[in-house]
Design an enzyme around this catalytic site. Structure first.
Site, mmCIF file in Angstrom:
data_model
loop_
_atom_site.group_PDB
_atom_site.id
_atom_site.type_symbol
_atom_site.label_atom_id
_atom_site.label_comp_id
_atom_site.label_asym_id
_atom_site.label_seq_id
_atom_site.Cartn_x
_atom_site.Cartn_y
_atom_site.Cartn_z
ATOM 1 N N ARG A 1 53.786 37.201 41.828
ATOM 2 C CA ARG A 1 53.063 38.706 41.960
ATOM 3 C C ARG A 1 51.608 38.785 41.761
ATOM 4 O O ARG A 1 51.037 39.746 42.310
ATOM 5 C CB ARG A 1 53.947 39.640 41.319
ATOM 6 C CG ARG A 1 55.366 40.024 41.976
ATOM 7 C CD ARG A 1 56.179 41.052 41.326
ATOM 8 N NE ARG A 1 56.719 40.668 39.836
ATOM 9 C CZ ARG A 1 56.990 41.688 39.017
ATOM 10 N NH1 ARG A 1 57.114 42.977 39.296
ATOM 11 N NH2 ARG A 1 57.706 41.099 37.886
ATOM 12 N N ASP B 1 51.943 37.065 28.537
ATOM 13 C CA ASP B 1 51.471 38.249 29.147
ATOM 14 C C ASP B 1 51.454 39.598 28.803
ATOM 15 O O ASP B 1 51.441 40.469 29.291
ATOM 16 C CB ASP B 1 52.138 38.081 30.723
ATOM 17 C CG ASP B 1 53.584 38.577 30.528
ATOM 18 O OD1 ASP B 1 54.008 38.736 29.391
ATOM 19 O OD2 ASP B 1 54.074 38.897 31.480
ATOM 20 N N SER C 1 -0.702 42.357 31.190
ATOM 21 C CA SER C 1 0.236 42.753 32.428
ATOM 22 C C SER C 1 0.031 41.729 33.458
ATOM 23 O O SER C 1 -1.065 41.074 33.792
ATOM 24 C CB SER C 1 0.181 44.047 33.163
ATOM 25 O OG SER C 1 0.112 45.239 32.024
ATOM 26 N N TYR D 1 10.698 26.695 33.667
ATOM 27 C CA TYR D 1 11.641 25.797 34.410
ATOM 28 C C TYR D 1 10.701 25.151 35.648
ATOM 29 O O TYR D 1 10.079 25.860 36.393
ATOM 30 C CB TYR D 1 12.801 26.339 35.234
ATOM 31 C CG TYR D 1 13.679 25.627 35.792
ATOM 32 C CD1 TYR D 1 14.323 24.325 35.254
ATOM 33 C CD2 TYR D 1 14.154 25.862 37.114
ATOM 34 C CE1 TYR D 1 15.199 23.326 35.804
ATOM 35 C CE2 TYR D 1 15.287 25.025 37.721
ATOM 36 C CZ TYR D 1 15.405 23.843 37.212
ATOM 37 O OH TYR D 1 16.439 23.181 38.031
ATOM 38 N N GLY E 1 65.446 46.723 29.715
ATOM 39 C CA GLY E 1 66.611 46.690 28.936
ATOM 40 C C GLY E 1 66.798 47.795 28.008
ATOM 41 O O GLY E 1 65.719 48.331 27.354
#
Length: 457
Positions: free
Chosen positions: A23, A113, A396, A378, A149
């Protein structure tokens, strides 16, 4: 072997995680889906371990290897057993007979679960076993019991659990329902489970039949009433979202009671391992990924995303800040709006106020990083480190091309591209010389206007 009253009682948790989970409409086992960044089965294993379960028997089916790997990542002493045929919960438990026969004082049967089960609830079940119960069943009360149950009690004793399809009309009126999780006296477990048969409408071996078997032998069988949310199972993505919401509400409440202020708690999303000290302020719309620790007095402003970071005392984050894994912010430091920090140590009192990326770096105490500064870490193949000394001032729109070091007290002129180390207390300019041409702007405007006019039909 510890005595019944010993605090060192041994415990085996059997986690049933072999369901297909159709499901969920998913390409992976449902127990691998996550609540608060941790898998469903991970939540259950974590709670079991916290409640004193020294060993875990994981009953698997679909995606067995991945489910085992996930459980091992969260808890130690995990052993897997495969349920070959899906013949009911008692059949699933007996798949782990190799672990059961080793001998434990307590055996807990859990479901992979049910991510909201807590250490405290499991601890209470174990305490009931230590107090003389042979079987302890977790149950909850609800005004809408259809589908569950029913727990049937008589004179304070739990005498049966009746699945709804097998229940009588009167039994279906009962509002005390089976939560599924139970604890069994380890010395009695096999003798109580082995006689279970499949004489029911579905032809399955129900573990719940253990209650009637134990009662018929005069053994003590009791229910442990818990909040319904603790035993909620996840079968669909709708239920997964509901569990996420409940988990978040519970954790937010814990943190607020511990001294964390949240202006709009429902907009703060936490990870399963988020840790916070007291006197922290959280503004609205903040997301915490895994691995975050926030120290006392910190303020995190709105719309910030934080993952794998350590935030020092009285630090200030955001708004609209992103802290990625490896970010370590010192006491009183500041990472402001539209800033990103990744794998970097930010020193005490350092300020990174706006529109800046700091990655693979060290920023010294009281350094000031100007708007638009980038650590160019990088080169397309490898990453390199930038070191900024204490008290340095980075103007800046500067680019610091790693590997590079900026000395303590150094000043980097605005708009500079720094490719070489800068000594302590030096001023570095790295930009083209400005050369004004008087009157050229007027001529340029005339030229551009004529070109635009020429395009018109």
């Amino acid at each position: 072997m510890p005595t019944r009253n010993s605090p060192q009682r041994t415990c085996l948790s059997i986690i049933l995680a072999a369901g297909e989970g159709t499901r969920m409409k998913s390409s992976r086992s449902k127990v691998l889906h996550e609540v608060a960044g941790l898998s469903l089965v991970g939540h259950v294993a974590k709670a079991a371990q916290a409640a004193g379960s020294g060993d875990i028997a994981l009953v698997v089916g679909r995606d067995a290897g991945a489910v085992k790997t996930e459980a091992l990542r969260v808890a130690g002493h995990v052993e897997t057993f495969e349920q070959i045929e899906r013949l009911g919960t008692a059949n699933a438990v007996l798949a782990a007979i190799g672990a059961i026969t080793r001998g434990y004082d307590d055996i807990m049967v859990l479901f992979g679960d049910t991510p909201l089960i807590t250490e405290d609830a499991l601890g209470l079940a174990r305490a009931k076993l230590a107090g003389g119960a042979a079987v302890v069943v977790m149950g909850f009360r609800t005004e809408t019991p259809t589908g569950y149950g029913r727990l049937i009690e008589k004179d304070g004793q739990l005498v049966a659990i009746r699945e709804e399809r097998d229940a009588s009309a009167d039994e279906r009126k009962i509002k005390f329902c089976n939560g599924g999780l139970l604890a069994i006296d380890g010395d009695l477990a096999l003798s109580l489970i082995a006689p279970i048969n499949n004489d029911n409408i579905k032809g399955e071996y129900y573990l719940t039949d253990i209650v009637e078997i134990a009662s018929s032998r005069g053994l003590k069988v009791i229910s442990l009433e818990v909040d319904e949310t603790l035993v909620l199972g996840v079968n669909t993505r709708v239920e997964l979202a509901a569990c996420e919401q409940l988990w978040q509400q519970r954790r937010r409440k814990e943190l607020m009671l511990g001294g964390v202020s949240m202006q709009a708690p429902e907009t703060v999303f936490l990870s399963h391992d988020t840790e916070m000290e007291s006197e922290i302020t959280l503004e609205p719309n903040i997301v915490f990924g895994p691995g975050v620790y926030v120290s006392k007095g910190a303020t995190i402003r709105a719309y910030s995303h934080i993952e794998g970071a350590h935030i020092g005392a009285n630090a200030e984050i955001g708004p609209f800040a992103r802290l990625r894994p490896g970010a370590e912010l010192g006491e009183g430091s500041k990472v402001g709006n539209f800033c990103e920090v990744k794998k970097a140590k930010i020193g005490k009192g350092a300020k990174i106020n706006h529109l800046t990326y700091i990655g693979d770096a060290e920023v010294g105490a009281k350094a000031n990083i100007g708007a638009g500064t980038i650590t160019c870490n990088y080169d397309g193949f490898n990453k390199f480190k930038t070191v900024i000394g204490e008290g340095a001032f980075i103007g800046s729109n500067s680019s610091l091309v790693a590997p590079v070091s900026i000395g303590a007290g150094a000043i980097i002129a605005a708009g500079s591209v720094i490719t070489k180390n800068v000594p302590d207390d030096a001023i570095a300019f790295a930009r083209a010389r400005q050369s004004p041409a008087m009157g050229d702007a007027k001529a340029k405007r005339v030229l551009l206007a004529s070109l635009k006019a020429a395009k018109k039909p």
